[in-house]
Enzyme design. Structure first.
Site: not given
Length: 687
Positions: A84, A117, A119, A140
């Protein structure tokens, strides 16, 4: 900024960011504070925005950070796991909201629905379920390729943490679903685990994020099973299209299937509600049962998300807002100098312990004398400290109004605090160095560098063991490692050290010693590039070591090369050539290399397959590749006897065009050079 200066600065920024990425994501050992990392990234983004022609497909601004470790099998994500973008001010949040509204073409006054939400600060993973059964999971990684940690994920939550990975889903999930979320350690579990370590006489973990990441990436799943990891889900993907209209419906489905979702998640109508949520969570952040350094804001409508899409690195429908770091006042007890492997003296600040972001902190480092003078930090000062990025302790500034007159400036010692040799600061340098060739502190650092995973990969040989060897006089140089008696390894492993598992019985010293001997034996078989990097030659990092290995192909030729021959190597400039030549002509260094070879270390050049479609060809890579990084693609071509060039000319044989290929593709077409896409490139590699 002139283009030449901008290009040089961009190259420097990319290297620093890549090194920080590797330390954070692969080694789980952060080396840059988040604020400093973000500053470097923003500077690079600004340069690339001003000079678009300088953007490279492998720039950190174009890719997700975190290359997969070589220890695990590689998994290709069906859909990229993008990171992000982050913002740190109200203005930037307003810009994000305005951009979303503009891209969607919303009329003035129509509010965007968001899901917000906390983090979470853990390790992002993906779980795959087929017919409701858990069949595989991965980290990831770099966003395209992750690490297969299925065995470890199966035991997450096995200690009754009630926040685990379900083996079978409840209800009626789709035939295949990919669930994404965060593996983390809740504060209570982290503190309990550290108490066990301290009771056993071992070193506690620095923070929950490092502990969670290190635990999930254990090679032995039983170690993972005995630690209280949790999993919190925040995303679900279904091949062929999601059956939900909103992200909130996804979260409800995840909870119905048996996943833990964050009870602090909220739906917001418009940016005003997002800002109010942000302020409430900022006040409560340290009361939450887990570490958090911000909030995540996501567009709720899934159709809008599809329309917004993603840039090469970040989705356009989500952003992370990061809180400013928590700061506390404390008093400096002392400032002292530590000595690293290259002899550099680094000022270390010890202060009265304070609790920051859920952890007790009592020490921080300053980079050099100039930083200490710039910040005007004195011994005995009251100072503000923080854990930058919630991880790295940092002295922010002094509090001069609390000075009593007894504070004193720190002076670097004239002699090394470890070996007593003369300490110097050369003209033009920012650091002081120990001149002692036999300095024990430098030797410990050099051993750790030699043994690290990217060098000779001697698993288990870290700073504590290296210091023990040096203290006992067992090791004077790298070659001595291969002559350490088995009994000495047993003695070293009998001393308190961080265990592989906090909750299990200590591994027997004999078994640990056997593992170390086996690791040393494996390290005898290595590649030339790893060997060169391990030696710690000044200015020879991984990339230069690989270039030297490819160019000369033989260790003896490198050792005998004069400066002119070295300057003829691509990317080796006059200064680097001079440093390499000086190192190779030092008799002591030559003796170490000879002793390593006599100990059975065999640095072999990588085999170049001078056949197939790339043999003897000049290839240019342009645009972004999804199947591999630019460096990996370059290595594959060179391994097959090809040469990779940075520019297109009439001598170019082939151009590989990835996503968003630019001027190189246009030039190739104008010159009639053959162009292939990524799919064709991968097929050619298999021939």
């Amino acid at each position: 900024m002139k283009k030449a200066d901008a290009a040089a600065r961009a190259r420097d920024l990319r290297e620093r960011i890549r090194a920080a990425d590797h330390a954070y994501y692969v080694l789980d050992q952060p080396v840059l504070a988040d604020a400093e990392y973000d500053r470097l990234m923003h500077e690079l983004q600004a340069i690339e925005a001003e000079h678009p022609e300088l953007v490279t497909a492998d720039s950190p601004t174009q890719r997700v950070s975190g290359a997969p470790s070589e220890r695990f099998e590689r998994v290709v994500h069906r859909e990229p796991m993008l990171s992000l973008g982050n913002v740190q001010s109200d203005d930037e949040l307003h810009e994000f909201d305005a951009r979303v509204r503009r891209l969607l073409g919303l009329p003035e006054g129509e509010a965007v629905g968001y899901v917000v939400e906390p983090k979470l600060d853990g390790l992002a993973v993906e779980l795959v379920y087929r017919d409701g059964a858990f069949t595989g999971g991965s980290t990831r990684g770099d966003g395209v390729n992750g690490e297969d940690v299925t065995a470890n994920l199966r035991v997450v939550g096995g200690l009754g943490a009630n926040r685990g990975v379900p083996h079978a889903l409840e209800g009626t999930p789709p035939p295949r679903v990919e669930v994404r979320g965060e593996v983390l350690l809740f504060k209570e579990h982290f503190e309990a685990m550290n108490r066990q370590l301290v009771r056993a006489g071992d070193e506690p973990f620095a923070n929950p994020r490092n502990a969670a990441a290190g635990t999930l990436r254990q090679l032995d799943w039983r170690v993972t099973a005995r630690r209280p990891l949790s999993f919190v889900a925040y995303e679900a993907l279904v091949p062929g299209g999601d059956p939900w209209r909103t992200h909130w419906e996804k979260l409800e489905a995840l909870a119905a299937w048996g996943f833990e979702t964050n009870p602090e998640n909220r739906r917001c109508r418009g940016l005003g509600e997002v800002l109010a949520y942000r302020d409430r969570m900022a006040e409560r952040r340290f009361e939450l049962p887990y570490d958090t350094d911000g909030i995540v804001v996501k567009v709720d409508d899934l159709d809008w998300r599809r329309r917004l899409g993603a840039a090469s690195k970040f989705p356009r429908w989500a952003v992370a807002f990061k809180y400013p770091p928590q700061e506390e006042a404390t008093r400096i007890r002392r400032i002292w100098a530590s000595v690293g492997r290259t002899g550099v003296l680094t000022p270390v600040v010890d202060f009265d312990p304070v609790r920051l972001s859920g952890a007790m902190v009592a020490r921080a480092t300053l980079h050099n004398e100039d930083e200490m003078r710039r910040k005007d930090i004195l011994e005995g000062d009251w100072v503000l400290v923080r854990r930058a990025g919630e991880v790295i302790p940092e002295v922010v500034k002094p509090l001069p109004e609390r000075r009593t007159g007894e504070e004193r400036p720190f002076r670097f010692p004239a002699e090394c605090p470890v070996c007593g040799a003369r300490v110097v600061r050369e003209e033009g340098e920012k650091v002081y160095r120990c001149t002692g060739a036999a300095c024990p502190a430098q030797l410990v650092g050099r051993i750790c560098h030699f043994a690290q995973r990217r060098a000779l990969d001697i698993e288990g040989l870290g700073e504590k063991l290296a210091a023990g060897l040096v203290e006992r006089g067992q090791v004077k140089d790298f070659a001595d490692l291969y002559a350490v008696p088995f009994e000495v390894w047993q003695q070293l492993f009998s001393r308190p050290r961080k265990e592989q598992d906090a909750g299990a019985a200590r591994e027997l010293p004999e078994k640990s010693a056997q593992n170390m001997v086996a690791a040393l034996e494996r390290s005898r078989s290595t590649t030339l590039r790893r060997f060169l990097f391990a030696l710690g030659i000044p200015q020879v990092g991984e990339a230069t070591a690989a270039t030297l290995a490819r160019h000369f192909g033989d260790l003896a030729r490198i050792l005998d090369a004069d400066e002119e021959a070295l300057k003829g190597v691509r990317d080796v400039g006059p200064e680097t050539a001079s440093e390499i030549r000086a190192w190779t002509q030092e008799p002591q260094n030559r003796r170490v290399v000879e002793r390593l070879l006599a100990a059975g270390v065999r640095p072999e050049p990588e085999v170049v397959e001078a056949r197939g479609p790339f043999a003897g060809k000049t290839v240019v890579l342009t645009g972004g590749l999804s199947a591999m990084s630019r460096d990996d693609a370059k290595a594959e071509v060179e391994r097959r006897g090809g040469k990779v060039s940075g520019s297109v000319s009439r001598k170019t044989d082939l151009v590989v065009a990835g996503e968003e290929a630019g001027s190189k593709l246009e030039k190739a077409r104008s010159l009639g050079v053959r162009v292939v896409g990524e799919e064709e490139f991968v097929r050619l590699l298999k021939e």
